[in-house]
Design a protein around this motif. Structure first.
Motif, mmCIF file in Angstrom:
data_model
loop_
_atom_site.group_PDB
_atom_site.id
_atom_site.type_symbol
_atom_site.label_atom_id
_atom_site.label_comp_id
_atom_site.label_asym_id
_atom_site.label_seq_id
_atom_site.Cartn_x
_atom_site.Cartn_y
_atom_site.Cartn_z
ATOM 1 N N GLU A 385 0.798 -1.224 0.000
ATOM 2 C CA GLU A 385 0.000 0.000 0.000
ATOM 3 C C GLU A 385 0.832 1.275 0.000
ATOM 4 O O GLU A 385 0.417 2.287 -0.556
ATOM 5 N N HIS A 386 2.031 1.244 0.615
ATOM 6 C CA HIS A 386 2.752 2.499 0.841
ATOM 7 C C HIS A 386 4.186 2.551 0.289
ATOM 8 O O HIS A 386 4.728 3.643 0.136
ATOM 9 N N ILE A 387 4.786 1.412 0.024
ATOM 10 C CA ILE A 387 6.214 1.398 -0.304
ATOM 11 C C ILE A 387 6.491 0.920 -1.731
ATOM 12 O O ILE A 387 7.396 1.417 -2.402
ATOM 13 N N TYR A 388 5.708 -0.020 -2.198
ATOM 14 C CA TYR A 388 6.002 -0.747 -3.434
ATOM 15 C C TYR A 388 6.155 0.159 -4.650
ATOM 16 O O TYR A 388 7.097 0.011 -5.440
ATOM 17 N N GLU A 389 5.277 1.125 -4.813
ATOM 18 C CA GLU A 389 5.355 2.006 -5.981
ATOM 19 C C GLU A 389 6.629 2.843 -5.967
ATOM 20 O O GLU A 389 7.227 3.106 -7.011
ATOM 21 N N GLY A 390 7.044 3.253 -4.767
ATOM 22 C CA GLY A 390 8.300 3.993 -4.656
ATOM 23 C C GLY A 390 9.492 3.153 -5.052
ATOM 24 O O GLY A 390 10.440 3.644 -5.696
ATOM 25 N N LEU A 391 9.474 1.876 -4.700
ATOM 26 C CA LEU A 391 10.557 0.969 -5.088
ATOM 27 C C LEU A 391 10.600 0.810 -6.605
ATOM 28 O O LEU A 391 11.687 0.780 -7.209
ATOM 29 N N LYS A 392 9.439 0.703 -7.207
ATOM 30 C CA LYS A 392 9.386 0.627 -8.669
ATOM 31 C C LYS A 392 10.022 1.869 -9.303
ATOM 32 O O LYS A 392 10.768 1.769 -10.286
ATOM 33 N N GLU A 393 9.699 3.020 -8.736
ATOM 34 C CA GLU A 393 10.240 4.275 -9.266
ATOM 35 C C GLU A 393 11.763 4.297 -9.180
ATOM 36 O O GLU A 393 12.450 4.740 -10.117
ATOM 37 N N ILE A 394 12.294 3.820 -8.071
ATOM 38 C CA ILE A 394 13.748 3.804 -7.891
ATOM 39 C C ILE A 394 14.401 2.932 -8.961
ATOM 40 O O ILE A 394 15.382 3.338 -9.613
ATOM 41 N N ILE A 395 13.882 1.723 -9.151
ATOM 42 C CA ILE A 395 14.445 0.825 -10.159
ATOM 43 C C ILE A 395 14.374 1.460 -11.542
ATOM 44 O O ILE A 395 15.332 1.411 -12.338
ATOM 45 N N ASP A 396 13.247 2.080 -11.851
ATOM 46 C CA ASP A 396 13.053 2.701 -13.158
ATOM 47 C C ASP A 396 14.076 3.797 -13.409
ATOM 48 O O ASP A 396 14.705 3.860 -14.478
ATOM 49 N N TYR A 397 14.272 4.667 -12.424
ATOM 50 C CA TYR A 397 15.204 5.781 -12.608
ATOM 51 C C TYR A 397 16.658 5.312 -12.631
ATOM 52 O O TYR A 397 17.479 5.863 -13.375
ATOM 53 N N TYR A 398 16.992 4.327 -11.819
ATOM 54 C CA TYR A 398 18.365 3.809 -11.857
ATOM 55 C C TYR A 398 18.633 3.137 -13.205
ATOM 56 O O TYR A 398 19.769 3.150 -13.697
ATOM 57 N N SER A 399 17.620 2.557 -13.781
ATOM 58 C CA SER A 399 17.784 1.889 -15.086
ATOM 59 C C SER A 399 18.002 2.889 -16.207
ATOM 60 O O SER A 399 18.901 2.733 -17.034
ATOM 61 N N LYS A 400 17.185 3.952 -16.220
ATOM 62 C CA LYS A 400 17.250 4.885 -17.348
ATOM 63 C C LYS A 400 18.132 6.098 -17.083
ATOM 64 O O LYS A 400 18.523 6.802 -18.009
ATOM 65 N N GLY A 401 18.437 6.350 -15.798
ATOM 66 C CA GLY A 401 19.305 7.469 -15.447
ATOM 67 C C GLY A 401 18.580 8.535 -14.641
ATOM 68 O O GLY A 401 17.412 8.825 -14.872
ATOM 69 N N THR A 402 19.313 9.117 -13.693
ATOM 70 C CA THR A 402 18.765 10.183 -12.868
ATOM 71 C C THR A 402 19.883 11.168 -12.534
ATOM 72 O O THR A 402 20.909 11.206 -13.210
ATOM 73 N N HIS A 403 19.699 11.954 -11.488
ATOM 74 C CA HIS A 403 20.669 12.990 -11.143
ATOM 75 C C HIS A 403 22.047 12.394 -10.830
ATOM 76 O O HIS A 403 22.190 11.227 -10.521
ATOM 77 N N PHE A 404 23.065 13.254 -10.891
ATOM 78 C CA PHE A 404 24.446 12.905 -10.526
ATOM 79 C C PHE A 404 25.012 11.787 -11.420
ATOM 80 O O PHE A 404 25.877 11.019 -10.991
ATOM 81 N N ASN A 405 24.507 11.700 -12.654
ATOM 82 C CA ASN A 405 24.996 10.693 -13.607
ATOM 83 C C ASN A 405 24.781 9.267 -13.116
ATOM 84 O O ASN A 405 25.539 8.353 -13.470
ATOM 85 N N ILE A 406 23.775 9.071 -12.273
ATOM 86 C CA ILE A 406 23.454 7.730 -11.789
ATOM 87 C C ILE A 406 22.622 7.016 -12.858
ATOM 88 O O ILE A 406 21.543 7.471 -13.224
ATOM 89 N N LYS A 407 23.127 5.893 -13.354
ATOM 90 C CA LYS A 407 22.398 5.169 -14.399
ATOM 91 C C LYS A 407 23.010 3.782 -14.592
ATOM 92 O O LYS A 407 24.150 3.518 -14.203
ATOM 93 N N ALA A 408 22.220 2.910 -15.199
ATOM 94 C CA ALA A 408 22.728 1.601 -15.582
ATOM 95 C C ALA A 408 23.455 1.737 -16.920
ATOM 96 O O ALA A 408 22.912 2.293 -17.883
ATOM 97 N N ASP A 409 24.668 1.223 -16.973
ATOM 98 C CA ASP A 409 25.471 1.280 -18.198
ATOM 99 C C ASP A 409 25.028 0.159 -19.148
ATOM 100 O O ASP A 409 24.123 -0.618 -18.847
#
Length: 655
Positions: A385-409
């Motif tokens: 109910e409260h955490i799962y969607e946020g975890l999905k968002e984290i995986i999505d952004y780490y996969s495609k890239g986010t701030h500070f050049n954080i991304k999956a190569d």
């Protein structure tokens, strides 16, 4: 914990041990076992005016003087430039169980002083128990008042106070501030002093750290308490910045706090003495944050506030291992509301502005904290109910890239930062000098990344959603990780990779490849990593941040800020990775009886350390060189948390 005169034969010996009390909202009380303040952070009342931040020194100390048969004896100790007041000569014992207690004797008079904070308030109570001898005795109490940010020293030139009395309460108000400091004494006569100050109190620890070390305190006056021959008397002194003094009986304040602490021990349910002591230590770090109206975790005392990375690493030990499940739930929920572009805050600043998100690992540790929460509570409903969607968002952004050049190569490994940024826990930076450059692909970040993907796969399957994407990514990450990070020459893992360089310095970060809930390295390679870390980095109080074999190794954490930051992750011992090491050690040795005995040996030194440095807690860091002198914060959340977690989960196997 009982200490006697053998612990303070000299002033220098007496100031080595400190104590800490906390109030659950970021405020605290702290000093040494001889009552001499050696830090700008020491004080009987350091109040948190905007919980758990905006901390201010309110009451530095109380100087006690006993007069018997017209002869006066000072019980207080302090240092000023060129002089040491040695009131500790009259101190016979110091006891620390749930609260600090000083025991003094002068001739045939015994005086006990016990200190207690009121939970949830910026209030401290000091209870004096006088057992008088054959003569009429006078006890004089002189409070040293202040009002300044706890990171800075004060000077008479910049301090002014107003005074007024309200019934039996003395109110001291710092000029230009809308705040009252209320002082109350249950018995005695108050004598006002005009323009009285304590000048140049000198703090040995700040002097050693290369910082300004002297400051002044305001003396509003003094209290005289008369004790008749053979009389036994209890006297309560209270200092607070609350609007009202809710309780004026010091003994009742102590009893209430004792009951609260005993309930925490009972709730945890451990019979083992070390486990119980660590449960009590854990309580110091779990506090209420006003801005979020929720619990958070203070990273360390005396100077840290709440940080995302530290919170996620410490959450399991401090809350779950201590059976404080509701606190864990509240903290996880609070951080879920601050997920932004796939990141969680690295810290909540004192000023209350937008939190910084400059951490590559905090969001990945969030997955491990969530997974541990489920392991302890099986509360999938809350996570869904409260955490799962946020975890999905984290995986999505780490996969495609986010701030500070954080991304999956292209190889699915996470890369982050550049030569100017510090995004891992080894983040020391002095001006433009990046002390431990770890931009690119850091070993623990990719171990955490794999662990996060496996946790998402497990959650997705439980919630009857498609886990194929997470499984596929995890397998690709694992293959690339082994191919890229394995260092055949040293039989361990590279610490960090860039396009042009593989950093083969032996550091403790590689242990997370084995210790996390989903290890990315197993079998013979995992055993080799653990053996290498044991030989190169292990000490009695933690893992060195760099092997002594490396030319960059610095074995002593001391000197000014430049020197200290230069040593911080270049050999300095850290306790928190030891918890992960113990987990990894037992894993690769299949939790055999022999391995459990060895793991217990890794824990044993902390029984001694809990009676050193800050009594009942574990320091942040230690020198890399023997004799492993404790340094940094004298009480650190993830140090306490990881030793408690590893002890409960892995050594005692109670989870």
């Amino acid at each position: 914990m009982d200490f006697g005169k053998s612990s303070w034969r000299t002033y220098e010996q007496g100031i080595q041990r400190e104590w800490l009390l906390t109030n659950g909202i970021g405020g605290f009380s702290s000093s040494t076992i001889i009552g001499s303040n050696t830090r700008r952070y020491h004080g009987l009342l350091v109040a948190s005016l905007k919980p758990p931040v905006s901390r201010h020194l309110i009451l530095s100390k109380i100087d006690e003087c006993v007069t018997i048969d017209n002869e006066s004896f000072n019980l207080f100790s302090y240092e000023v430039p060129g002089f040491i007041m040695n009131g500790y000569h009259h101190q016979e014992r110091f006891e620390y169980d749930l609260h600090p207690k000083y025991i003094y004797r002068v001739k045939d008079v015994y005086i006990e002083k016990e200190i207690c904070m009121v939970y949830g308030e910026n209030t401290v109570a000091v209870v004096y128990h006088v057992i008088n001898g054959a003569s009429r005795t006078n006890l004089r109490l002189t409070p040293l008042v202040n009002f300044r940010d706890y990171h800075f020293n004060s000077s008479r030139a910049y301090m002014n106070f107003d005074r007024k009395s309200k019934k039996d309460v003395l109110i001291v108000r710092p000029s230009c501030y809308d705040i009252d400091i209320s002082l109350y004494l249950s018995d005695g006569k108050f004598t006002e002093l005009n323009d009285a100050w304590f000048y140049n109190m000198d703090y040995a620890v700040e002097r050693e750290r290369g910082l300004a070390s002297t400051e002044d305190h305001y003396i509003p006056g003094y209290y005289d308490i008369e004790i008749e021959p053979m009389e036994e008397k209890y006297i309560t002194f209270i200092a607070t910045v609350e609007k009202n003094i809710s309780q004026k009986d010091g003994l009742q304040i102590i009893e209430k706090e004792n009951n609260r602490l005993h309930k925490l021990i009972d709730k945890a349910g451990y019979k083992d003495e070390l486990a119980k002591r660590l449960v009590l230590a854990a309580d110091d770090f779990i506090v209420h944050r006003e801005s979020t109206n929720a619990k958070t975790i203070i990273a360390g005392y005396p100077w840290f506030t709440d940080w995302g990375r530290d919170t996620m690493i410490a959450l399991t030990g401090l809350t779950l291992s201590a059976r404080r499940f509701e606190d864990a739930k509240e903290i996880l929920y609070t951080f879920s509301k601050y997920v932004k572009d796939g990141l969680i805050p690295n810290m909540f600043p004192d000023a209350g502005h937008e939190p910084p998100y400059n951490s590559v690992d905090a969001a990945l540790w969030y997955f491990e904290a969530v997974n541990k929460y489920i392991k302890y509570t099986h509360d999938y409903k809350f996570i869904k109910e409260h955490i799962y969607e946020g975890l999905k968002e984290i995986i999505d952004y780490y996969s495609k890239g986010t701030h500070f050049n954080i991304k999956a190569d292209k190889d699915y490994l996470i890369t982050a930062g550049d030569e100017h940024t510090q995004l891992t826990w080894m983040d020391a930076k002095v001006g433009d000098w990046v002390v431990t450059p770890r931009h690119g692909k850091a070993v623990e970040i990719n171990a955490l990344w794999y662990n996060a993907l496996k946790i998402m796969s497990s959650l997705s399957k439980h919630f009857e959603e498609d886990a194929g994407l997470y499984d596929e990514m995890a397998e690709k990450v694992k293959k690339s990780f082994v191919d890229s990070f394995w260092n055949e020459e040293k039989n361990c893992l590279y610490d960090c990779l860039t396009q042009s360089y593989k950093d083969d310095k032996i550091r403790p970060n590689q242990i997370l490849a084995i210790s996390l809930s989903n290890p990315i390295i197993e079998g013979d390679k995992a055993k080799s990593i653990v053996d290498t870390v044991l030989k190169e980095l292990y000490t009695a109080y933690g893992l060195r941040s760099l092997s002594p074999r490396e030319k960059e190794y610095v074995g002593v954490y001391a000197g000014d800020q430049y020197k200290r930051d230069g040593a911080y992750h270049q050999g300095t011992v850290w306790t928190w990775p030891l918890g992960q090491f113990i987990t990894a050690y037992l894993k690769v040795n299949n939790y055999s009886p022999q391995a459990k005995k060895m793991a217990l040996r890794f824990i044993e030194p902390f029984k001694d350390h809990l009676q050193d440095a800050c009594l009942g807690s574990i320091s942040e860091i230690f020198d890399g060189n023997e004799p492993l002198i404790p340094r940094g914060c004298f009480a650190q959340a993830w140090s306490v948390a990881e030793i408690l977690r590893a002890y409960i989960e892995d050594v005692m196997q109670l989870i």
